[in-house]
Motif scaffolding. Structure first.
Motif, PDB file in Angstrom:
ATOM      1  N   GLU A 116       0.846  -1.194   0.000  1.00 33.84           N
ATOM      2  CA  GLU A 116       0.000   0.000   0.000  1.00 33.84           C
ATOM      3  C   GLU A 116       0.881   1.245   0.000  1.00 33.84           C
ATOM      4  N   PRO A 117       0.402   2.356  -0.530  1.00 26.02           N
ATOM      5  CA  PRO A 117       1.217   3.571  -0.570  1.00 26.02           C
ATOM      6  C   PRO A 117       1.510   4.105   0.827  1.00 26.02           C
ATOM      7  N   LEU A 118       2.741   4.532   1.025  1.00 24.08           N
ATOM      8  CA  LEU A 118       3.111   5.194   2.273  1.00 24.08           C
ATOM      9  C   LEU A 118       2.533   6.604   2.258  1.00 24.08           C
ATOM     10  N   THR A 119       1.861   6.979   3.333  1.00 23.58           N
ATOM     11  CA  THR A 119       1.266   8.312   3.455  1.00 23.58           C
ATOM     12  C   THR A 119       1.773   8.999   4.718  1.00 23.58           C
ATOM     13  N   GLN A 120       1.581  10.304   4.774  1.00 18.72           N
ATOM     14  CA  GLN A 120       1.972  11.044   5.961  1.00 18.72           C
ATOM     15  C   GLN A 120       1.160  10.596   7.176  1.00 18.72           C
ATOM     16  N   GLY A 121      -0.076  10.192   6.942  1.00 17.63           N
ATOM     17  CA  GLY A 121      -0.892   9.683   8.029  1.00 17.63           C
ATOM     18  C   GLY A 121      -0.295   8.433   8.654  1.00 17.63           C
ATOM     19  N   LEU A 122       0.177   7.512   7.807  1.00 19.30           N
ATOM     20  CA  LEU A 122       0.807   6.297   8.307  1.00 19.30           C
ATOM     21  C   LEU A 122       2.122   6.629   9.018  1.00 19.30           C
ATOM     22  N   VAL A 123       2.865   7.575   8.477  1.00 17.55           N
ATOM     23  CA  VAL A 123       4.116   7.994   9.116  1.00 17.55           C
ATOM     24  C   VAL A 123       3.843   8.516  10.519  1.00 17.55           C
ATOM     25  N   ARG A 124       2.831   9.361  10.680  1.00 13.29           N
ATOM     26  CA  ARG A 124       2.498   9.893  12.000  1.00 13.29           C
ATOM     27  C   ARG A 124       2.039   8.780  12.942  1.00 13.29           C
ATOM     28  N   GLU A 125       1.298   7.835  12.409  1.00 13.31           N
ATOM     29  CA  GLU A 125       0.843   6.704  13.226  1.00 13.31           C
ATOM     30  C   GLU A 125       2.039   5.922  13.768  1.00 13.31           C
ATOM     31  N   ILE A 126       3.013   5.642  12.904  1.00 17.84           N
ATOM     32  CA  ILE A 126       4.199   4.894  13.318  1.00 17.84           C
ATOM     33  C   ILE A 126       5.023   5.700  14.317  1.00 17.84           C
ATOM     34  N   ALA A 127       5.231   6.990  14.018  1.00 15.05           N
ATOM     35  CA  ALA A 127       6.066   7.838  14.870  1.00 15.05           C
ATOM     36  C   ALA A 127       5.479   8.012  16.264  1.00 15.05           C
ATOM     37  N   SER A 128       4.187   7.843  16.421  1.00 19.10           N
ATOM     38  CA  SER A 128       3.551   8.001  17.724  1.00 19.10           C
ATOM     39  C   SER A 128       3.648   6.737  18.565  1.00 19.10           C
ATOM     40  N   GLY A 129       4.185   5.664  17.989  1.00 18.41           N
ATOM     41  CA  GLY A 129       4.287   4.398  18.698  1.00 18.41           C
ATOM     42  C   GLY A 129       5.665   4.149  19.269  1.00 18.41           C
ATOM     43  N   PRO A 130       5.907   2.914  19.743  1.00 16.44           N
ATOM     44  CA  PRO A 130       7.179   2.589  20.394  1.00 16.44           C
ATOM     45  C   PRO A 130       8.332   2.337  19.430  1.00 16.44           C
ATOM     46  N   GLY A 131       8.012   2.131  18.159  1.00 13.45           N
ATOM     47  CA  GLY A 131       9.064   1.846  17.193  1.00 13.45           C
ATOM     48  C   GLY A 131       8.514   1.115  15.985  1.00 13.45           C
ATOM     49  N   ILE A 132       9.412   0.544  15.195  1.00 14.18           N
ATOM     50  CA  ILE A 132       9.008  -0.142  13.971  1.00 14.18           C
ATOM     51  C   ILE A 132      10.057  -1.163  13.582  1.00 14.18           C
ATOM     52  N   SER A 133       9.607  -2.244  12.958  1.00 12.15           N
ATOM     53  CA  SER A 133      10.499  -3.224  12.345  1.00 12.15           C
ATOM     54  C   SER A 133      10.221  -3.208  10.842  1.00 12.15           C
ATOM     55  N   ILE A 134      11.280  -3.251  10.044  1.00 14.46           N
ATOM     56  CA  ILE A 134      11.132  -3.139   8.593  1.00 14.46           C
ATOM     57  C   ILE A 134      11.869  -4.283   7.909  1.00 14.46           C
ATOM     58  N   LEU A 135      11.148  -5.018   7.088  1.00 14.61           N
ATOM     59  CA  LEU A 135      11.727  -6.084   6.284  1.00 14.61           C
ATOM     60  C   LEU A 135      12.010  -5.531   4.890  1.00 14.61           C
ATOM     61  N   CYS A 136      13.256  -5.629   4.445  1.00 12.29           N
ATOM     62  CA  CYS A 136      13.647  -5.089   3.143  1.00 12.29           C
ATOM     63  C   CYS A 136      13.643  -6.198   2.092  1.00 12.29           C
ATOM     64  N   GLY A 137      12.760  -6.063   1.126  1.00 13.43           N
ATOM     65  CA  GLY A 137      12.695  -7.030   0.048  1.00 13.43           C
ATOM     66  C   GLY A 137      13.854  -6.867  -0.925  1.00 13.43           C
ATOM     67  N   ARG A 138      14.155  -7.951  -1.622  1.00  9.96           N
ATOM     68  CA  ARG A 138      15.199  -7.967  -2.651  1.00  9.96           C
ATOM     69  C   ARG A 138      14.793  -8.938  -3.758  1.00  9.96           C
ATOM     70  N   PHE A 139      15.573  -8.953  -4.835  1.00 16.25           N
ATOM     71  CA  PHE A 139      15.346  -9.858  -5.967  1.00 16.25           C
ATOM     72  C   PHE A 139      13.964  -9.597  -6.577  1.00 16.25           C
ATOM     73  N   GLU A 140      13.245 -10.679  -6.963  1.00 18.50           N
ATOM     74  CA  GLU A 140      11.932 -10.498  -7.581  1.00 18.50           C
ATOM     75  C   GLU A 140      10.837 -10.253  -6.549  1.00 18.50           C
ATOM     76  N   GLY A 141      11.148 -10.532  -5.298  1.00 19.62           N
ATOM     77  CA  GLY A 141      10.154 -10.316  -4.260  1.00 19.62           C
ATOM     78  C   GLY A 141      10.255 -11.353  -3.158  1.00 19.62           C
ATOM     79  N   ILE A 142       9.208 -11.405  -2.333  1.00 15.76           N
ATOM     80  CA  ILE A 142       9.151 -12.263  -1.157  1.00 15.76           C
ATOM     81  C   ILE A 142       8.055 -13.304  -1.344  1.00 15.76           C
ATOM     82  N   ASP A 143       8.343 -14.531  -0.962  1.00 14.97           N
ATOM     83  CA  ASP A 143       7.341 -15.600  -1.010  1.00 14.97           C
ATOM     84  C   ASP A 143       6.076 -15.131  -0.289  1.00 14.97           C
ATOM     85  N   GLU A 144       4.956 -15.129  -0.996  1.00 15.56           N
ATOM     86  CA  GLU A 144       3.706 -14.579  -0.491  1.00 15.56           C
ATOM     87  C   GLU A 144       3.229 -15.255   0.788  1.00 15.56           C
TER      88      GLU A 144
END
Length: 245
Positions: free
Chosen positions: A93-121
């Motif tokens: 889904e598109p990243l929006t400023q609303g989602l950014v504010r939601e994340i920033a108001s919480g305790p933190g975030i974990s981010i998985l970085c995709g590579r190659f053709e993608g990630i097994d669904e």
């Protein structure tokens, strides 16, 4: 408690990268937020430390394996149970400023970085991971997107920007692009600062800025007008927009 960010990546040396500079870098040094990069290959089980395989059904490229990623994801989810996990992928889904504010108001975030053709669904079916995209284009990997996401979040943390209201009238905060800015000199290459900005009349300045924001958005990003419509007076986070004094 500091905002805790964890990035799962095949290239941990890419972090903090730009996040170690400027506002984010100072905030990192001051302990306002923390950053850990987890090497996905550490969770591979074969001697070659394989994290990918050929796509089922054929086709070009390689696909990141769900079993290897799940081992890394499970470890991070256990460490940061209250932090959401996002996956940077063009299919998200598109990243929006609303989602950014939601994340920033919480305790933190974990981010998985995709590579190659993608990630097994199947990984998204089995684990609470939210796919997110920073735009309608394809990068070499999710690391650059993760840096953009973290930069957007960190600058909103308390104590990072100079004043709490610094981000209130930026682009996307009210569903519009931000109004144009000017500074000295008054005249440059025959172009002058609009007189209304030199008038000292705060009501007229606020009206001009709103008019320019709407005009620029209508011209450059009509999709924002359609998307936000009558909600332009309220930011995606729900906070009332205030005129600058």
């Amino acid at each position: 408690m500091a905002f805790a960010a964890t990035v799962l990546t095949l290239y941990p040396e890419m972090f903090p990268g730009p996040l170690g500079q400027s506002l984010a870098g100072r905030a990192l040094a001051d302990g306002i937020w923390s950053l850990e990069a987890v090497q996905i290959r550490d969770f591979a089980t074969d001697k070659h430390r394989s994290v990918d395989d050929t796509p089922a059904g054929g086709g070009a490229g390689m696909v990141m394996r769900a079993d290897v990623l799940a081992s890394a994801v499970d470890l991070v989810l256990e460490r940061q149970r209250d932090a959401p996990m996002l996956a940077m992928t063009p299919r998200g889904e598109p990243l929006t400023q609303g989602l950014v504010r939601e994340i920033a108001s919480g305790p933190g975030i974990s981010i998985l970085c995709g590579r190659f053709e993608g990630i097994d669904e199947r990984l998204f079916e089995a684990r609470p991971i939210r796919p997110v995209s920073i735009g309608d284009y394809v990068l070499s990997g999710g690391e650059t997107a993760a840096i953009a996401l973290l930069d957007a979040c960190v600058r909103l943390l308390p104590g990072v920007m100079g004043a709490p209201s610094s981000g209130e009238e930026e682009s996307f905060e009210a569903g519009l692009l931000e109004y144009p800015h000017y500074t000295r000199p008054y005249e440059w290459e025959g172009r002058r600062i609009p007189e209304v900005l030199r008038s000292g009349d705060h009501a007229k300045i606020a009206a001009w800025r709103k008019q320019m924001a709407e005009a620029d958005t209508r011209s450059r990003r009509p999709d924002l007008i359609e998307r936000h419509g009558g909600a332009r007076r309220r930011s995606p986070s729900g906070a009332q927009r205030e005129d600058e004094g």
